[in-house]
Design an enzyme around this catalytic site. Structure first.
Site, short mmCIF file in Angstrom:
data_model
loop_
_atom_site.label_atom_id
_atom_site.label_comp_id
_atom_site.label_asym_id
_atom_site.label_seq_id
_atom_site.Cartn_x
_atom_site.Cartn_y
_atom_site.Cartn_z
N ARG A 92 -29.06 62.39 -40.28
CA ARG A 92 -29.14 61.77 -41.89
C ARG A 92 -30.43 61.20 -42.19
NH1 ARG A 92 -24.02 58.16 -41.19
NH2 ARG A 92 -25.14 56.86 -39.31
N TYR A 137 -48.02 50.64 -73.39
CA TYR A 137 -47.96 49.80 -72.43
C TYR A 137 -46.58 49.26 -72.22
CZ TYR A 137 -48.92 45.83 -75.19
OH TYR A 137 -49.08 44.76 -76.36
N CYS A 143 -42.67 44.27 -74.94
CA CYS A 143 -42.78 42.98 -74.19
C CYS A 143 -41.41 42.42 -74.05
CB CYS A 143 -43.91 42.16 -74.87
SG CYS A 143 -43.11 41.63 -76.45
N ASP A 157 -34.89 40.42 -78.69
CA ASP A 157 -34.36 40.12 -80.16
C ASP A 157 -33.93 41.29 -80.85
OD1 ASP A 157 -33.84 37.28 -81.09
OD2 ASP A 157 -36.31 36.99 -80.98
N ARG A 179 -48.82 35.17 -78.87
CA ARG A 179 -47.83 34.92 -79.88
C ARG A 179 -47.72 33.68 -80.42
NH1 ARG A 179 -41.68 35.88 -78.83
NH2 ARG A 179 -42.05 33.92 -77.63
N HIS A 189 -32.44 31.48 -71.42
CA HIS A 189 -33.56 30.53 -71.00
C HIS A 189 -33.63 30.74 -69.41
CE1 HIS A 189 -35.40 26.71 -69.87
NE2 HIS A 189 -36.17 26.91 -70.71
N ARG A 197 -13.59 64.48 -38.75
CA ARG A 197 -14.72 63.47 -39.00
C ARG A 197 -14.68 63.33 -40.60
NH1 ARG A 197 -20.02 65.43 -36.18
NH2 ARG A 197 -20.64 63.29 -36.55
N SER A 252 -45.92 45.40 -80.90
CA SER A 252 -45.32 45.01 -79.66
C SER A 252 -43.86 44.99 -79.94
CB SER A 252 -45.79 43.90 -78.87
OG SER A 252 -45.19 43.62 -77.69
N GLY A 307 -19.32 54.03 -41.06
CA GLY A 307 -18.40 53.18 -40.41
C GLY A 307 -17.22 53.01 -41.34
N ARG A 343 -46.60 33.49 -74.72
CA ARG A 343 -45.74 32.61 -75.70
C ARG A 343 -46.21 31.05 -75.89
NH1 ARG A 343 -42.54 34.37 -71.59
NH2 ARG A 343 -41.14 36.16 -71.88
N MET A 387 -15.28 54.92 -42.87
CA MET A 387 -14.13 55.78 -43.12
C MET A 387 -13.70 56.14 -41.66
SD MET A 387 -14.43 57.31 -46.77
CE MET A 387 -14.79 58.66 -45.98
N LYS A 425 -22.46 64.39 -44.18
CA LYS A 425 -22.38 65.00 -42.74
C LYS A 425 -22.30 66.50 -42.53
CE LYS A 425 -20.01 61.77 -40.39
NZ LYS A 425 -18.78 61.13 -40.07
P1 ADP Z 1 -19.32 57.84 -38.40
O1 ADP Z 1 -19.31 58.72 -39.64
O2 ADP Z 1 -18.45 56.69 -38.45
O3 ADP Z 1 -20.46 58.01 -37.63
P2 ADP Z 1 -18.52 60.39 -37.00
O4 ADP Z 1 -17.69 61.46 -37.60
O5 ADP Z 1 -19.89 60.63 -36.86
O6 ADP Z 1 -18.28 58.88 -37.50
O7 ADP Z 1 -18.17 60.05 -35.36
C1 ADP Z 1 -18.44 59.22 -34.62
C2 ADP Z 1 -18.82 59.73 -33.42
O8 ADP Z 1 -17.73 60.55 -32.51
C3 ADP Z 1 -19.99 60.69 -33.27
O9 ADP Z 1 -21.28 60.02 -33.51
C4 ADP Z 1 -19.76 61.31 -31.73
O10 ADP Z 1 -20.35 60.40 -30.99
C5 ADP Z 1 -18.51 61.34 -31.91
N1 ADP Z 1 -18.02 62.69 -32.10
C6 ADP Z 1 -17.67 63.13 -33.34
N2 ADP Z 1 -17.50 64.43 -33.39
C7 ADP Z 1 -17.62 64.87 -31.86
C8 ADP Z 1 -17.40 66.14 -31.29
N3 ADP Z 1 -17.29 67.05 -31.90
N4 ADP Z 1 -17.74 66.16 -29.86
C9 ADP Z 1 -18.27 65.10 -29.32
N5 ADP Z 1 -18.26 63.90 -29.89
C10 ADP Z 1 -18.02 63.71 -31.46
MG MG Z 2 -38.38 37.30 -80.23
MG MG Z 3 -21.53 59.37 -37.30
#
Ligand code: ADP
Ligand code: MG
Ligand code: MG
Length: 869
Positions: free
Chosen positions: A333, A847, A827, A765, A613, A451, A92, A760, A101, A557, A103, A22
């Site tokens: 991302r 191969y 093989c 084995d 074989r 097997h 964040r 081969s 989601g 085989r 952390m 991020k």
């Molecule tokens: P996650 O990794 O769970 O997506 P984020 O750190 O991206 O968590 O935060 C989740 C949401 O919080 C973001 O998608 C955004 O909508 C809101 N958010 C985070 N930082 C800010 C900010 N500086 N201003 C406004 N909204 C924010």
């Molecule tokens: Mg063998």
């Molecule tokens: Mg996010």
């Protein structure tokens, strides 16, 4: 940049490890000139230092944070501590690999009882208090572990009591809500810090700690993300999507993540903040409708989305917020996607001239290909399912069915139209018909080359082996797994790609082997240096292999052809024969079967090479073991059961894997091998007469000494010459080579090469013999070895390059000293393993050969190995 902190404008997307995904992308976007609210990233290193020793925070990090906040105040022209012109921030988390989601994030940090009033005066009451109550809720949850729902519960109660929504609360009522939230803190023996700096410090520490929370750990294990990386923490000035009807927040993929369609895909919610979009409080709107509501903002978004795709050369998953019509990008991302979408997007990017074909080939992981040819579980449903046990991921795919314990029951249920999962301690060749009709196969014992594993991969059936947590009682038809007791007919779900076994039914998704995959693999073939052959022997497997693009058959085989009911009887008759007459009778029958087999096989592969074989396993593998079966066999052979039983006992070996098998059997009983080559050449001659030219390639197994090969080869050549004569045809070319599967064979490879047309490597084995581990028993300890990091991988799954690999390398070098141009293949199972393929390329293998369903992934892996040389 200070030691522990990097401002967004100082970083770049290359620094994911230090800044987290991020943070690195926020930096990259800032430098691209996109509207990113200013901020800074506290590095993953700081996190690890803190997790190791908490005093690090006060002694080192705190000073840097204070300085960074000062600087952020200057940049934004706002204050984090003063009463006026408030700077609020988000805290964040963000690790190197995205863990959506998993952390924690806290928004609106910096508000307190005083500042919220100032904020309300500057904006409006409902908005300012909305921010504050959200802060209390997130802070309570993340820092003090007070469940979010408890806050929501208080809010709902108050709304009910006042009979209006939060947006309609007056100042007093808002204050009432805040007070109830603060009371909740007190009930949990904590207080909400009023000082913004204290809030910040506590929040940062909590995010650091969230690296080790349970769900983050489980997620990392699931996705094989190392535990030692740590999370970065991003401190970013807030923008407000909850500041009215020209504001909002949303999440958009630049292309459809399920299908790959090139069209914005996502949602937004007006007058909302952060997680509101996903929380399902109000129903979000599709991104298209932003075009009508805020056309300029929408156009800006389209422009930025385009810039980001162009820049990252990939589909992006973008989080954004609109504050009074002004657009801010908060995250980007590479978007997660299904295997099908991954393929389409990559091919489209090539068509749009954003990626080269080579880049495209390197971008798709061979694992994705597996998902395209096997069913997978619906990911959402899997998280809800009850995990029963984990074993080895022996054959990919996913399936649900009723538990059966025997091959007979599998057939019986199948005939009734039921879907079954065959669960056994281990399977044996006699189970084959039951295995064919099963949706999935699970064994409590055995490794990746047992097997069950080999047969399942060959058939493309999903399979888990070595699932040691299951106590399978085949007689009483029950499974004990911890406290769970399962009986015949109960439904389980098997994920052969992860080795996980679940209780109950989980819906699957199937992606068809489509045009896009063909396209990608055609490109792959253009770059491939290694060829990909298949291990197959039945006509249907040979056909599958060729359809999947095998360039030939690396291992057919012959013993598998003896397991049909009619055939195994003749095989048994031959093994137990009392006189030459009986032996010859059985041998002649088998010759008839084999002749027809080879004819059909050659016909299926046509002009492609096929290595056949000769018989490999020890004799007693063909014999029955339980009393009823022995009795039945005795009847068929017109003998006394006790006599048969005694003979079988005599054939038992102390260690069959090291026993009387392979070329050893060929030497003590040449008539079997002679019958086999006669069958091969009779069918080749028959085909020749029909106008199809084949060049038989015959492979002698388990050679460890040159004299063995010479002896076998001599009598094979005699038989072949005789066969030509009997059929009155001119001799035609053929090859006799050997399987290299014993350490000694590797060491004397130069000598063996003198009398072998090809080599081969039988890596199953060879691995077994090099380590001295039985491949059927490795399941008993490999998991414990992995946990203790004694071994990172199962060497039957991924080649052990340092040991077994070194032997192979030695053998290749020696062989080529004798015969420079000798064709050398792999093989064993690791031939189809994408992680082992680059090594084979490096040491000059010609191969690899693998089960038919692994061919598409291997074709890609082979191209990747050449491209990333
Ligand atoms: P996650 O990794 O769970 O997506 P984020 O750190 O991206 O968590 O935060 C989740 C949401 O919080 C973001 O998608 C955004 O909508 C809101 N958010 C985070 N930082 C800010 C900010 N500086 N201003 C406004 N909204 C924010
Ligand atoms: Mg063998
Ligand atoms: Mg996010």
């Amino acid at each position: 940049m200070s030691k522990w902190i990097s401002f967004f404008e100082e970083g770049s997307s290359k620094e994911k490890e230090l800044l987290g995904g991020k943070g690195a992308n926020l930096a990259e976007m800032t430098n691209l000139g996109l509207p990113v609210p200013p901020g800074f990233t506290i590095t993953t290193k700081s996190c690890m230092n803190f997790l190791e020793k908490e005093t690090f925070f006060d002694t080192e990090l705190k000073q840097d944070i204070l300085k960074a906040i000062k600087k952020l105040e200057q940049i934004t022209q706002k204050s984090f501590t003063e009463e006026t012109n408030l700077l609020l921030v988000s805290v964040r988390s963000g690790a190197a690999s995205s863990m959506p989601g998993m952390m924690d994030t806290i928004l609106n940090l910096g508000l307190n009882d005083q500042r919220v009033q100032t904020f309300a005066e500057l904006t409006n009451i409902s908005f300012a208090y909305d921010c504050y109550s959200r802060l209390l809720q997130m802070f309570g949850d993340v820092v003090y572990g007070v469940n979010k729902d408890k806050f929501t519960h208080l809010l709902r109660n108050l709304e009910k009591r006042l009979n209006k929504t939060k947006q309609e609360f007056d100042k007093n009522e808002q204050q009432q809500l805040i007070d109830s939230y603060k009371q909740l803190f007190i009930e949990n023996n904590v207080t909400f810090p009023q000082n913004p700096l204290d809030q910040l410090f506590e929040a940062i520490k909590a995010v650091f700690k969230s690296w080790n929370n349970q769900r983050a750990k489980v997620y990392r294990e699931l996705h094989q993300i190392p535990h030692h990386l740590g999370t970065a923490v991003n401190i970013q000035s807030m923008v407000f999507g909850n500041s009215g009807n020209h504001s909002g927040t949303g999440v958009v993929f630049t292309r459809n993540p399920a299908t790959g369609e090139n069209k914005l895909f996502g949602e937004f919610l007006m007058n909302a903040q952060g997680e509101d979009v996903v929380a399902g409080i109000r129903t979000p709107e599709p991104i298209d409708s932003l075009q009508t509501i805020l056309p300029d903002t929408y156009n800006d978004f389209v422009t930025y989305a385009e810039i980001l795709e162009q820049h990252y050369k990939d589909m992006q998953d973008i989080e954004f917020t609109v504050e009074n019509g002004q657009l801010f990008i908060l995250q980007t991302r590479n978007g997660k996607r299904t295997a099908k979408a991954a393929l389409k997007i990559t091919l489209d990017l090539v068509a749009e001239n954003r990626l080269t074909k080579q880049e495209a080939l390197l971008r798709i992981s061979p694992d994705t290909i597996d998902q395209l040819i096997h069913p997978i579980f619906d990911e959402k449903e899997v998280t809800q399912a009850k995990l029963l046990a984990t074993g080895l991921p022996a054959s990919p795919g996913a399936a649900t069915g009723e538990i059966v314990f025997t091959a007979e029951k599998a057939k019986e249920y199948h005939a009734l139209g039921k879907k079954v999962v065959l669960v056994r301690q281990e399977t044996s060749p006699e189970d084959i018909e039951g295995m064919i009709v099963s949706e999935a196969i699970v064994t409590s014992r055995g490794g990746m080359t047992s097997h069950a594993a080999v047969v399942a991969r060959g058939m493309g059936t999903c399979c888990i082996t070595g699932c040691e947590a299951l106590n399978v009682h085949e007689e009483s038809k029950t499974i004990l797994c911890g406290n769970t007791r399962l009986v015949e007919g109960e439904v389980i779900s098997v994920d052969g790609s992860s080795g996980r076994l679940y209780l109950g039914e989980i819906p699957t998704i199937v992606v068809e082997n489509d045009q896009n995959l063909q396209q990608l693999l055609t490109w792959a073939d253009e770059h491939a240096e290694l060829m990909v052959r298949a291990n197959a022997e039945t006509v249907s497997d040979l056909q599958t292999a060729i359809d999947f693009g095998a360039s030939g058959i690396g291992l057919a085989r012959t013993e598998h052809m003896f397991f049909g009911e009619e055939r195994v009887l003749e095989m048994r008759r031959l093994i137990l024969a009392e006189d030459k007459q009986e032996f010859d009778f059985a041998l002649n029958k088998l010759l008839g079967f084999q002749q027809e087999d080879f004819y059909q096989m050659f016909k299926a592969v046509q002009d492609k090479p096929m290595v056949i074989r000769l018989l490999d396993p020890p004799m007693h593998e063909f014999l029955p073991h339980d009393t009823n079966e022995i009795k039945a066999l005795a009847e068929q052979l017109n003998r006394y059961p006790s006599e048969v039983s005694k003979q079988i006992e005599k054939l038992q070996e102390t260690n069959p894997m090291l026993g009387h098998r392979g070329c050893r059997l060929g030497i003590t009983e040449p008539r079997i091998y002679q019958m086999q080559v006669k069958a091969i050449f009779n069918s080749a001659i028959r085909l020749m007469k029909e106008g199809i030219i084949v060049c038989p390639e015959i492979m002698v197994p388990l050679v460890s000494e040159k004299n063995e090969l010479d002896t076998v080869k001599n009598f094979l050549i005699d038989t072949i010459n005789q066969t030509f004569k009997e059929n009155q045809v001119q001799p035609f070319p053929y090859e006799i080579g050997t399987m290299i599967e014993l350490p000694r064979a590797c060491i004397i490879a130069d000598q063996l090469a003198e009398n072998a047309d090809f080599f081969s490597f039988g890596t199953n084995d060879l691995t077994q013999m090099t380590f001295g581990f039985s491949r059927d028993d490795i399941g008993k300890f490999i998991n414990s070895y992995k946990e203790k990091e004694i071994m990172i991988q199962d060497p039957f799954q991924t080649l052990d390059q340092t040991g077994v690999g070194e032997l192979i390398k030695l053998a290749v070098t020696k062989a080529r000293q004798t015969k420079k141009e000798m064709l050398i293949g792999i093989c064993g199972e690791v031939g189809g393993d994408p992680h082992s393929i680059p090594f084979f390329q490096k040491i000059g293998i010609d191969y690899v050969s693998c089960s038919p369903y692994r061919i598409p992934a291997a074709r890609l892996a082979v191209a990747q190995a050449s491209l990333s040389k």
